[in-house]
Design a protein around this motif. Structure first.
Motif, PDB file in Angstrom:
ATOM      1  N   ASP A  46      30.510  48.973  56.395  1.00 53.64           N
ATOM      2  CA  ASP A  46      29.331  48.283  55.877  1.00 53.64           C
ATOM      3  C   ASP A  46      28.064  49.122  55.988  1.00 53.64           C
ATOM      4  O   ASP A  46      27.156  48.999  55.160  1.00 53.64           O
ATOM      5  CB  ASP A  46      29.112  46.961  56.632  1.00 53.64           C
ATOM      6  CG  ASP A  46      30.236  45.966  56.410  1.00 53.64           C
ATOM      7  OD1 ASP A  46      30.758  45.916  55.282  1.00 53.64           O
ATOM      8  OD2 ASP A  46      30.595  45.249  57.362  1.00 53.64           O
ATOM      9  N   ARG A  87      28.782  42.592  59.810  1.00 52.86           N
ATOM     10  CA  ARG A  87      29.413  41.912  58.691  1.00 52.86           C
ATOM     11  C   ARG A  87      28.833  40.505  58.517  1.00 52.86           C
ATOM     12  O   ARG A  87      28.557  40.066  57.390  1.00 52.86           O
ATOM     13  CB  ARG A  87      30.926  41.839  58.913  1.00 52.86           C
ATOM     14  CG  ARG A  87      31.724  41.090  57.836  1.00 52.86           C
ATOM     15  CD  ARG A  87      31.613  41.715  56.456  1.00 52.86           C
ATOM     16  NE  ARG A  87      32.116  43.066  56.391  1.00 52.86           N
ATOM     17  CZ  ARG A  87      33.387  43.412  56.158  1.00 52.86           C
ATOM     18  NH1 ARG A  87      34.309  42.463  55.974  1.00 52.86           N
ATOM     19  NH2 ARG A  87      33.730  44.686  56.096  1.00 52.86           N
ATOM     20  N   GLY A 120      27.663  34.338  55.689  1.00 52.90           N
ATOM     21  CA  GLY A 120      27.407  34.636  57.085  1.00 52.90           C
ATOM     22  C   GLY A 120      26.111  34.039  57.598  1.00 52.90           C
ATOM     23  O   GLY A 120      25.721  32.918  57.243  1.00 52.90           O
ATOM     24  N   HIS A 134      27.133  39.202  55.022  1.00 50.17           N
ATOM     25  CA  HIS A 134      28.106  38.421  54.255  1.00 50.17           C
ATOM     26  C   HIS A 134      27.418  37.230  53.591  1.00 50.17           C
ATOM     27  O   HIS A 134      26.540  36.588  54.177  1.00 50.17           O
ATOM     28  CB  HIS A 134      29.227  37.928  55.169  1.00 50.17           C
ATOM     29  CG  HIS A 134      30.461  37.493  54.442  1.00 50.17           C
ATOM     30  ND1 HIS A 134      30.560  36.271  53.805  1.00 50.17           N
ATOM     31  CD2 HIS A 134      31.659  38.122  54.248  1.00 50.17           C
ATOM     32  CE1 HIS A 134      31.757  36.165  53.259  1.00 50.17           C
ATOM     33  NE2 HIS A 134      32.448  37.277  53.507  1.00 50.17           N
ATOM     34  N   ASN A 184      38.348  38.359  53.650  1.00 53.60           N
ATOM     35  CA  ASN A 184      37.079  38.284  52.932  1.00 53.60           C
ATOM     36  C   ASN A 184      36.100  37.294  53.540  1.00 53.60           C
ATOM     37  O   ASN A 184      35.038  37.047  52.971  1.00 53.60           O
ATOM     38  CB  ASN A 184      37.340  37.894  51.468  1.00 53.60           C
ATOM     39  CG  ASN A 184      38.095  38.979  50.725  1.00 53.60           C
ATOM     40  OD1 ASN A 184      37.870  40.169  50.960  1.00 53.60           O
ATOM     41  ND2 ASN A 184      39.012  38.585  49.840  1.00 53.60           N
ATOM     42  N   SER A 230      33.492  35.583  56.449  1.00 57.70           N
ATOM     43  CA  SER A 230      32.484  36.005  57.417  1.00 57.70           C
ATOM     44  C   SER A 230      33.019  35.745  58.819  1.00 57.70           C
ATOM     45  O   SER A 230      33.763  34.785  59.042  1.00 57.70           O
ATOM     46  CB  SER A 230      31.189  35.215  57.225  1.00 57.70           C
ATOM     47  OG  SER A 230      30.318  35.410  58.326  1.00 57.70           O
TER      48      SER A 230
END
Length: 663
Positions: free
Chosen positions: A469, A419, A426, A423, A263, A265
């Motif tokens: 995504d 991602r 992120g 995120h 889960n 980043s």
């Protein structure tokens, strides 16, 4: 500058090929005396192609077969180096988009009545001289047939049969050529070997008995479909690779990498932030550069050009311990994002280019007009730094697996960049992606988009298919299947010189292109097309008469993925086809806005492209419209609406879509 680089590298590759070429008296590599060639086609080993003669039973594969090329049957280049078949023999069948290749000296397709590119529907006629049959379902398959227009020796001219939509993954097919005629209308007889195999049961000691036994089930399937052995010139069969075989490498590294990521980043570092005044750039307010840390599945540290996937003893891609791949990125944040957080999107660059294309004028226009932040990383494997490897691979197919396999790592790099872009922990946590007051410049609540052009469309379909995504992607001036595209692309001219030096024989070149496609599938949309729209939506933008990406290949993609055509697509009489866009369903006016995958054709007035497997070279083909759709405000409006809402809107009214030619 890129053209100068290409020509410099071309000269080096040609020089190397000349130095390594065997003496003129050397025997032709791949001569049918090589062990294992199909006795049905004594003129050239590997013909007809694709062909289950070159597979073996394997209960551990999904098709129950495995490609089993011996090095002796693969066509050597003028370097004389044998080809290691390992990369090909990992497949449990052949490419779903493979051209079917045979050689029929004296053949006249028009006199024979074979279906041309302009009349694909004719291929399904009851009496069609070429029959392509899915023996798994009993369904006749559409195609078009052509003779290789590049051939220099009429006696060695390839017959090319192109599936009009990709063949089904994992299915078995039979091909029949019947009642073929020469230009004088005379029926061309079957070769002696095939006539014996198709005839009465041969005695057990006959050297053709094994071939007869292998072919009998397919001849029986053809008979059930109404194709008897009477008048049969040639028949053969082949198996298409399974979905797992086609997509397994990419999905394996994706699943392993994201499982390890969990889960979190991806790790990243912002290395540069440039703020522009309105006078410096009226569209982009901030450019951000940096690196994403991606697990590497390539076998060389750092994964330089020429790297292939690291594999375990079973051939499954595995990460070397602690090996990483730095994915350098560039993001363009529009001025509009400083008022309202922007939509996050990946951008895919064109042929052998780089992430710097994200700074092109049309991308900036799209960013500011519709409030998108576009981020790009290099398509390694098919990026500027890979040009020497691509050229060398055309001269030595042993090097070719590095092109698609490094491209798969490049796709993983892009997936990790995507991602990190959406995120919550992120890129958006870095000050580079926030205003001075701390407000986010990117809205991550509605998912990630993808927009790519040219190569960014050809590879982009595979990226979209692999992404958890990306919801929707625009594939601009796109198509798939390089084995179909290269002969028809003006871009291939400098590379063609290398291929000509390595494989002067044009018949053998066609075989080599389809061999390349078998491994290239894993790194471009062709392998993923049959399932691309199972969980994703795509919008294809096509430039009519495109000099670089052939419309014929785009139409195959649209049929394969089930994309609907925005109509009217062209003005009446513009297309030379008997039924324009045969096999592609239209979007009716009552269905707009349409929710699903679609194709829009943009017409700049360029002449119709050649109907042969040649590029639109010469002044008679006019302006290259390749860049016109992305420079159209209307096209950008359609793209933006699709990417943000999933709706395909008509931005052209009651007339076909047109684009102003760019200079």
């Amino acid at each position: 500058m890129r053209q100068r680089l290409l020509h410099g590298l071309l000269a080096a590759a040609l020089g190397a090929a000349a130095l390594l070429a065997p003496p003129a008296h050397a025997a032709r590599a791949g001569h049918p005396s090589a062990t294992g060639c199909d006795p049905l086609a004594p003129a050239e080993c590997l013909l007809p192609f694709p062909n289950d003669w070159y597979t073996r039973p394997d209960p551990d594969t999904e098709t129950g077969r495995r490609v089993d090329f011996a090095a002796a049957v693969l066509p050597r280049a003028t370097t004389g180096l044998p080809i290691d078949p390992a990369a090909w023999n990992r497949s449990d069948g052949f490419s779903p988009g493979s051209a079917l290749i045979a050689q029929v000296p004296g053949l006249d397709l028009a006199v024979s009545g074979a279906a041309p590119l302009t009349d694909i529907g004719h291929s399904l006629d009851r009496d069609a001289p070429v029959v392509l049959l899915d023996t798994t379902t009993g369904e006749r398959w559409p195609y078009w047939a052509e003779l290789d227009a590049n051939a220099t020796d009429p006696a060695r001219r390839a017959l090319l049969i192109h599936p009009a939509r990709n063949l089904h993954d994992g299915h078995h097919y039979a091909v029949a050529l019947r009642r073929l005629k020469d230009s004088a209308g005379r029926t061309i007889p079957a070769g002696a070997a095939f006539a014996a195999v198709a005839g009465r049961r041969l005695p057990a000691h006959d050297p053709l008995r094994a071939r007869q036994d292998r072919l009998r089930p397919s001849l029986a399937a053809l008979r059930r479909a109404g194709v008897t052995t009477e008048g049969l010139n040639l028949a053969w069969d082949f198996t298409v690779a399974s979905t797992r075989s086609l997509t397994g490498d990419l999905f394996t590294i994706r699943d392993d990498a994201f499982r390890r990521l969990g889960n979190r980043s991806p790790g990243f570092a912002v290395t540069g932030v440039t703020d522009f005044t309105a006078a410096q750039d009226a569209r982009i307010a901030r450019e951000v550069t940096g690196q994403i840390t991606v697990p590497s599945y390539l076998g060389l540290p750092g994964g330089p050009p020429g790297s292939v996937l690291n594999r375990d003893r079973d051939g499954v891609p595995r990460r070397l311990p602690l090996s990483t791949q730095p994915a350098t990125f560039r993001c363009e944040i529009p001025r509009s994002a400083f008022r309202t957080p922007s939509h996050p999107s990946l951008y895919g660059h064109g042929l052998l280019g780089s992430r710097s294309e994200v700074g092109a004028g049309n991308v900036k226009d799209m960013a500011v007009e519709h409030n998108f932040t576009f981020c790009a990383t290099d398509w390694i494997g098919m990026a500027k730094e890979d040009i020497p490897v691509v050229l060398a691979a055309l001269a030595d197919p042993n090097l070719f697996p590095a092109v698609p396999e490094r491209s798969e790592q490049g796709m993983l790099n892009a997936l990790f960049l995507g991602r990190a872009l959406i995120h919550t922990e992120g890129l958006g946590t870095d000050p580079a992606f926030r205003t001075a007051e701390g407000r986010p410049l990117v809205d991550t609540r509605h998912g990630l988009a993808y927009d790519g052009n040219s190569q960014g469309g050809i590879l982009g379909g595979a990226l979209v298919a692999a992404s958890h995504d990306i919801r929707r992607g625009v594939l601009g001036v796109t198509a798939m299947n390089y084995g179909l595209l290269l002969n028809r692309s003006a871009d291939f001219a400098p590379f063609q010189q290398v291929l000509d030096a390595a494989y002067p024989d044009k018949l053998r070149q066609q075989i080599v292109l389809q061999l390349f496609q078998m491994v290239w599938d894993r790194g471009e949309t062709n392998a993923y097309a049959n399932h691309l729209t199972d969980h994703h939506q795509v919008l294809m933008h096509i430039a009519y008469g495109d000099h670089q990406v052939a419309n014929a290949a785009a139409d195959v993609e649209a049929r394969t993925i089930g994309a609907r055509l925005l109509s009217p697509a062209l003005t009446a009489g513009r297309s030379p086809d008997t039924v324009p866009y045969w096999g592609i369903r239209r979007i009716g006016s009552g269905q707009l806005p349409y929710r699903g995958s679609a194709m829009t054709v943009w017409d700049s007035g360029t002449p119709t492209p050649p109907l042969t497997n040649t590029p639109p070279a010469g002044t008679e083909y006019g302006h290259d419209p390749h860049e016109d759709p992305r420079n159209s405000p209307a096209a950008r409006q359609q793209k933006a609406t699709f990417l943000t809402t999933g709706r395909v809107i008509n931005v052209c009214g009651t007339t076909p879509c047109t684009a102003t030619p760019t200079s």
